[in-house]
Design a protein around this motif. Structure first.
Motif, mmCIF file in Angstrom:
data_model
loop_
_atom_site.group_PDB
_atom_site.id
_atom_site.type_symbol
_atom_site.label_atom_id
_atom_site.label_comp_id
_atom_site.label_asym_id
_atom_site.label_seq_id
_atom_site.Cartn_x
_atom_site.Cartn_y
_atom_site.Cartn_z
ATOM 1 N N ASP A 310 0.814 -1.191 0.069
ATOM 2 C CA ASP A 310 0.102 0.120 0.069
ATOM 3 C C ASP A 310 0.860 1.183 -0.043
ATOM 4 O O ASP A 310 2.094 1.225 0.411
ATOM 5 C CB ASP A 310 -0.676 0.046 1.324
ATOM 6 N N LEU A 311 0.372 2.302 -0.471
ATOM 7 C CA LEU A 311 1.016 3.574 -0.728
ATOM 8 C C LEU A 311 -0.086 4.594 -0.679
ATOM 9 O O LEU A 311 -1.039 4.684 -1.134
ATOM 10 C CB LEU A 311 1.865 3.877 -2.229
ATOM 11 N N SER A 312 0.210 5.596 0.679
ATOM 12 C CA SER A 312 -0.963 6.479 0.765
ATOM 13 C C SER A 312 -0.180 7.825 1.208
ATOM 14 O O SER A 312 1.134 7.880 1.579
ATOM 15 C CB SER A 312 -1.713 6.054 1.997
ATOM 16 N N GLN A 313 -0.776 8.936 0.754
ATOM 17 C CA GLN A 313 -0.415 10.157 1.100
ATOM 18 C C GLN A 313 -1.412 11.258 1.349
ATOM 19 O O GLN A 313 -2.544 11.047 0.668
ATOM 20 C CB GLN A 313 0.542 10.800 -0.161
ATOM 21 N N GLY A 314 -1.160 11.900 2.397
ATOM 22 C CA GLY A 314 -2.175 12.930 3.055
ATOM 23 C C GLY A 314 -1.961 14.338 2.997
ATOM 24 O O GLY A 314 -0.322 14.643 3.093
#
Length: 457
Positions: A310-314
């Motif tokens: 998984d790869l997430s950015q906020g």
């Protein structure tokens, strides 16, 4: 952050396009759908594009036009394409799954403060090992595709036989009308002879009345036979997708008759049908699919191992557009523990389906054998009857000519002439009916072998 958002948005839009935009066979499952019977390569890949009707419409073109218009053949083809898609669905289980998420919102806090945020993430999941669940599902789908193809073959052969039947019926109606016209002409000659003898005073009025009655009956038969021919021709036109008022002229009867070289000893025919009949091929494939379904259900109760990433950015809009990013990879082990005994009854259901398919296969084998034996005996009987009725027509015609000649010479009675005429008319009808039965019995025997196609014409 913007690059990730834009890339993720483009991926989501592309993946959500209608299936028609990129369907043409990424996994190549459409190649498994047959367009025609496997044994019939005489007219490969029928285009269903026809020009003007020929002056004499041959049997092969009638059958091809009817097959292209028959809704049952299109329905069976659609079912095969549906099952081909199921094969692709089972194959897709071996590929990784990628999901993207976009979210934007705010959270309210006590005192009126709030926090705005935007997040984007990608999640990858790829099943690596599942104790044969996917392979069983793929075998199930593949066997059901084989069954769908075999059912399509059987549907084509059934439509083929029906098309040939209505063509042969129309030819029989033509032969009956030709015989009716001939009998009406003979009845007219008999009336002229009776009238001449009555005027000459050598016979009673009763013979003239008998001849007149016979002529009226001959005209009535001609009217009915002409109506039957119009009905048969209109039926052919409608089955070909044309107006029933379209004038059609059938090709002349083949001379000599089609061969019967395929007829062998009944034991060899039964063995051949057991190996090649589409109904049996479909039943065997459905049985194999049911067995694969049992394995698939059993495998659902076993662990599975998947690779995950998984790869997430906020982005936090409250504190000066601060962003945070996270990523991770790993292995996920899933162990089914308890499902309320649902899997137990799923296995029972799958096993019961296996028993049902075994019974279905036995029933199909018995029905194929019975049909083959019936059509084998019918063709044998009609072959002998065809020769006898041909001899009967010749004999009755010669007898009629002799008796008519005697009557025209002033010897004999009208009763003898009418009896001879009736015998000749009956012989013509028996021969026409026997020829029609022989033609259809021949094709039905080929269909019982599971090999009916254009080659048989």
């Amino acid at each position: 952050m913007r690059r990730l958002l834009h890339g993720l948005l483009a991926c989501l839009l592309w993946c959500s396009l209608p299936a028609e935009a990129y369907e043409p066979g990424i996994l190549g499952t459409t190649k498994g759908v047959r367009h025609q019977a496997v044994h019939d390569d005489v007219r490969a890949n029928m285009s269903c594009q026809f020009g003007q009707l020929p002056k004499q419409l041959p049997l092969a073109e009638v059958i091809e036009r009817i097959l292209c218009q028959d809704p049952q053949t299109r329905l069976s083809w659609a079912h095969a394409k549906i099952q081909a898609a199921q094969v692709g669905l089972s194959q897709s289980a071996y590929l990784p799954r990628l999901d993207g998420r976009l979210s934007s919102g705010q959270t309210d806090r006590f005192g009126g403060a709030h926090r705005r945020y935007d997040t984007a993430s990608l999640e990858l999941s790829w099943v690596l090992f599942d104790f044969g669940r996917r392979s069983a599902a793929m075998r199930n789908a593949h066997q059901l595709l084989l069954a769908a193809n075999a059912n399509q073959d059987a549907t084509l052969q059934n439509a083929f036989a029906q098309a040939a039947q209505i063509y042969y019926d129309a030819q029989a109606a033509e032969r009956r009308l030709t015989a009716s016209v001939q009998i009406a002409n003979l009845a007219t000659q008999n009336l002229d002879a009776a009238d001449a003898r009555y005027k000459a005073g050598t016979t009673a009025i009763s013979e003239r009345l008998q001849a007149q009655t016979a002529l009226s009956q001959a005209h009535l038969r001609e009217v009915r036979d002409r109506g039957a021919l119009h009905n048969a021709i209109g039926t052919i036109a409608l089955r070909m997708g044309l107006s029933p008022n379209v004038p059609l002229q059938l090709a002349v009867d083949p001379t000599p008759l089609p061969d019967t070289h395929f007829v062998k000893a009944i034991d060899k025919l039964l063995s051949q049908a057991h190996q090649e009949h589409p109904a049996l091929l479909a039943a065997r494939a459905q049985l194999q699919a049911a067995n694969a379904a049992v394995e698939e259900v059993r495998a659902t109760g076993l662990p599975s191992v998947a690779f995950t990433a998984d790869l997430s950015q906020g982005r936090n809009m409250t504190n000066g557009d601060t962003g945070e990013q996270s990523h991770g990879i790993g292995l996920q082990l899933t162990i089914p523990l308890f499902d309320g005994f649902g899997r137990t009854y799923q296995i029972r259901n799958a096993k019961a389906r296996v028993e049902a398919e075994q019974a279905n296969l036995a029933n199909a084998e018995q029905q194929v054998a019975l049909d083959l034996w019936t059509h084998y005996q019918t063709l044998s009987t009609e072959t002998q009857s065809l020769q006898r009725t041909s001899e009967l027509v010749d004999q009755s015609r010669q007898a009629l000519e002799v008796i008519q000649g005697r009557y025209h010479s002033g010897v004999g009675s009208m009763v003898e002439v009418l009896n001879a005429l009736t015998a000749y008319a009956d012989a013509e009808e028996q021969h026409t009916q026997t020829l029609n039965h022989w033609q259809t019995s021949r094709l039905k025997l080929i269909a019982s072998l599971g090999q009916l196609g254009f080659w048989a014409l």
